[in-house]
Write an enzyme that holds these catalytic residues in place. Sequence first.
Site, PDB file in Angstrom:
ATOM      1  N   HIS A  39      52.331   8.688   6.433  1.00  0.00           N
ATOM      2  CA  HIS A  39      51.861   7.301   6.518  1.00  0.00           C
ATOM      3  C   HIS A  39      50.380   7.240   6.925  1.00  0.00           C
ATOM      4  O   HIS A  39      49.934   6.286   7.552  1.00  0.00           O
ATOM      5  CB  HIS A  39      52.746   6.468   7.454  1.00  0.00           C
ATOM      6  CG  HIS A  39      54.127   6.269   6.897  1.00  0.00           C
ATOM      7  ND1 HIS A  39      54.398   5.304   5.958  1.00  0.00           N
ATOM      8  CD2 HIS A  39      55.279   6.929   7.112  1.00  0.00           C
ATOM      9  CE1 HIS A  39      55.695   5.382   5.623  1.00  0.00           C
ATOM     10  NE2 HIS A  39      56.244   6.359   6.304  1.00  0.00           N
ATOM     11  N   THR A  40      49.661   8.279   6.550  1.00  0.00           N
ATOM     12  CA  THR A  40      48.217   8.281   6.791  1.00  0.00           C
ATOM     13  C   THR A  40      47.441   8.033   5.491  1.00  0.00           C
ATOM     14  O   THR A  40      46.289   7.629   5.535  1.00  0.00           O
ATOM     15  CB  THR A  40      47.760   9.637   7.373  1.00  0.00           C
ATOM     16  OG1 THR A  40      48.383  10.681   6.624  1.00  0.00           O
ATOM     17  CG2 THR A  40      48.159   9.771   8.832  1.00  0.00           C
ATOM     18  N   ASP A  41      48.081   8.263   4.335  1.00  0.00           N
ATOM     19  CA  ASP A  41      47.286   8.188   3.083  1.00  0.00           C
ATOM     20  C   ASP A  41      46.767   6.776   2.812  1.00  0.00           C
ATOM     21  O   ASP A  41      45.616   6.596   2.433  1.00  0.00           O
ATOM     22  CB  ASP A  41      48.019   8.789   1.872  1.00  0.00           C
ATOM     23  CG  ASP A  41      49.308   8.103   1.463  1.00  0.00           C
ATOM     24  OD1 ASP A  41      49.802   7.242   2.226  1.00  0.00           O
ATOM     25  OD2 ASP A  41      49.819   8.409   0.360  1.00  0.00           O
ATOM     26  N   LEU A 129      61.212  13.066  -2.373  1.00  0.00           N
ATOM     27  CA  LEU A 129      60.443  14.211  -2.870  1.00  0.00           C
ATOM     28  C   LEU A 129      59.532  13.770  -4.011  1.00  0.00           C
ATOM     29  O   LEU A 129      59.050  14.569  -4.794  1.00  0.00           O
ATOM     30  CB  LEU A 129      61.381  15.331  -3.325  1.00  0.00           C
ATOM     31  CG  LEU A 129      62.288  15.881  -2.226  1.00  0.00           C
ATOM     32  CD1 LEU A 129      63.164  16.996  -2.763  1.00  0.00           C
ATOM     33  CD2 LEU A 129      61.488  16.378  -1.023  1.00  0.00           C
ATOM     34  N   ASP A 176      51.140  11.209  -3.469  1.00  0.00           N
ATOM     35  CA  ASP A 176      52.168  11.750  -4.359  1.00  0.00           C
ATOM     36  C   ASP A 176      51.604  12.079  -5.737  1.00  0.00           C
ATOM     37  O   ASP A 176      51.835  13.162  -6.282  1.00  0.00           O
ATOM     38  CB  ASP A 176      53.323  10.752  -4.499  1.00  0.00           C
ATOM     39  CG  ASP A 176      53.911  10.387  -3.153  1.00  0.00           C
ATOM     40  OD1 ASP A 176      53.658  11.114  -2.179  1.00  0.00           O
ATOM     41  OD2 ASP A 176      54.620   9.371  -3.073  1.00  0.00           O
ATOM     42  N   TYR A 225      58.615  -0.151   3.781  1.00  0.00           N
ATOM     43  CA  TYR A 225      57.349   0.552   3.526  1.00  0.00           C
ATOM     44  C   TYR A 225      56.178  -0.428   3.467  1.00  0.00           C
ATOM     45  O   TYR A 225      55.153  -0.252   4.150  1.00  0.00           O
ATOM     46  CB  TYR A 225      57.453   1.328   2.207  1.00  0.00           C
ATOM     47  CG  TYR A 225      56.233   2.168   1.899  1.00  0.00           C
ATOM     48  CD1 TYR A 225      56.157   3.490   2.300  1.00  0.00           C
ATOM     49  CD2 TYR A 225      55.151   1.626   1.216  1.00  0.00           C
ATOM     50  CE1 TYR A 225      55.044   4.266   2.012  1.00  0.00           C
ATOM     51  CE2 TYR A 225      54.034   2.389   0.929  1.00  0.00           C
ATOM     52  CZ  TYR A 225      53.986   3.701   1.327  1.00  0.00           C
ATOM     53  OH  TYR A 225      52.867   4.445   1.044  1.00  0.00           O
TER      54      TYR A 225
HETATM   55  C1  GLA Z   1      55.533   7.597   0.196  1.00  0.00           C
HETATM   56  C2  GLA Z   1      54.273   7.100  -0.507  1.00  0.00           C
HETATM   57  C3  GLA Z   1      53.075   7.960  -0.115  1.00  0.00           C
HETATM   58  C4  GLA Z   1      52.950   8.057   1.398  1.00  0.00           C
HETATM   59  C5  GLA Z   1      54.280   8.441   2.039  1.00  0.00           C
HETATM   60  C6  GLA Z   1      54.227   8.394   3.548  1.00  0.00           C
HETATM   61  O1  GLA Z   1      55.857   8.866  -0.256  1.00  0.00           O
HETATM   62  O2  GLA Z   1      54.443   7.138  -1.898  1.00  0.00           O
HETATM   63  O3  GLA Z   1      51.901   7.419  -0.693  1.00  0.00           O
HETATM   64  O4  GLA Z   1      52.470   6.852   1.935  1.00  0.00           O
HETATM   65  O5  GLA Z   1      55.338   7.606   1.594  1.00  0.00           O
HETATM   66  O6  GLA Z   1      53.350   9.337   4.052  1.00  0.00           O
END
Ligand code: GLA
Length: 390
Positions: A39-41, A129, A176, A225
């Site tokens: 949850h840093t992106d 994943l 991702d 989210y």
């Molecule tokens: C999901 C989102 C990513 C990221 C993660 C948490 O996978 O698609 O962009 O925010 O959650 O780190």
Amino acid sequence: MTGLPWQARLRDRFASLFGAGGRPLVAVAPGRVNLIGEHTDYNDGWVLPMAIDRCAGVAAAVRPGGTLRAHAVAFSETREVAIDELEPPGGAHWLSYVAGVAWAMRSAGLEVPGADLVLDGDVPLGSGLSSSAAVEMAVARALCALAGAPWEPLAMARLGQRVEGEFVGVKGGMMDQYTAVFGRAGHALLLDCRTLEAEAVPLPEPAAVVVMDTGAPRSLAGSAYNERSRSCRLAVDAIRTLSPEVRALRDVDEALLERTRGRLSEVELKRARHVVAENRRPLAMAAALARSDLAAAGRLMNDSHASLRELYEVSSRELDLFTELARRHPACFGARLTGAGFGGCAIALVEASAAEGFMEEVHAGYRARVDLPSAVFACRPAAGARLLEG
Ligand code: GLA
């Protein structure tokens, strides 16, 4: 055609559904685990993901007319859509990850030919994943090849993020899709989500990464989210009233958070605390891996999980249980949930020579307590989206 057992099935299905004519091309893109930086992106921060040796695959061939005909093996379902009628939102249906890519490519001025597509793969679906980014980037790779367009990985990763945000309705970060195109065999990627520059970090030989899939369903779209990312934006707005130079939580440290805490709600403060501390962990873990200090890497993973559980509140009973069982095993350096949370998968960093025993024992412990279709498997860092030969 080595190493992808579902590949023969993919080609067979294509031949039986669409295919008297020529052979389709096949594009694949990997799923990912995030080693740390959760949850840093979307806060412009750091992440340390690795692409894994499980892929989404697309068999594709041009068809006359302006439609996409797509079949998903996992759902035994075929759908047809007119390319020039595609409009968001498409919702969280498998077809959105195909149609959304075509829509985003067209909005970016790229040509999308009519095509037949069959989707298959071995990234577990909806378990954190990143099967969705894998499908998007495999479809993008295939459509670019069919159109004869050059493959531009960064532009395509950005396009995938648009698909998620506008077509599917989940305003995620770039981790991702970036990993699905830039993954590198044997390496994790230390990615700066502000500059989108990454450094490849080799995974030391004695370490194995084990995925522990809780079997608990999770749904990102419309879920908590978007609520989490909203709290982060509100926290930034509040902090900016004192420090207008702050653009994202990435620019905030503990001292600044302390000075501005009165301006944040209790929930915003908790979320911000997680992000500020978590944002340092990818750098620290990359350094630990570089000196093969797996114990330190494992401690960082445990800290990350605790923070995601207590402050970000995205863990679950099953994720806590799996990570707890993993930590109790002597071969384990550390364990944490991976991806967004709310169910899905956890990962453990373990001594490679003891990985088999670890997987058996931890999974048995979990199964004794939880009656869900769980799975435990080791994964290797793998390459990003590509066309397959043959
Ligand atoms: C999901 C989102 C990513 C990221 C993660 C948490 O996978 O698609 O962009 O925010 O959650 O780190």
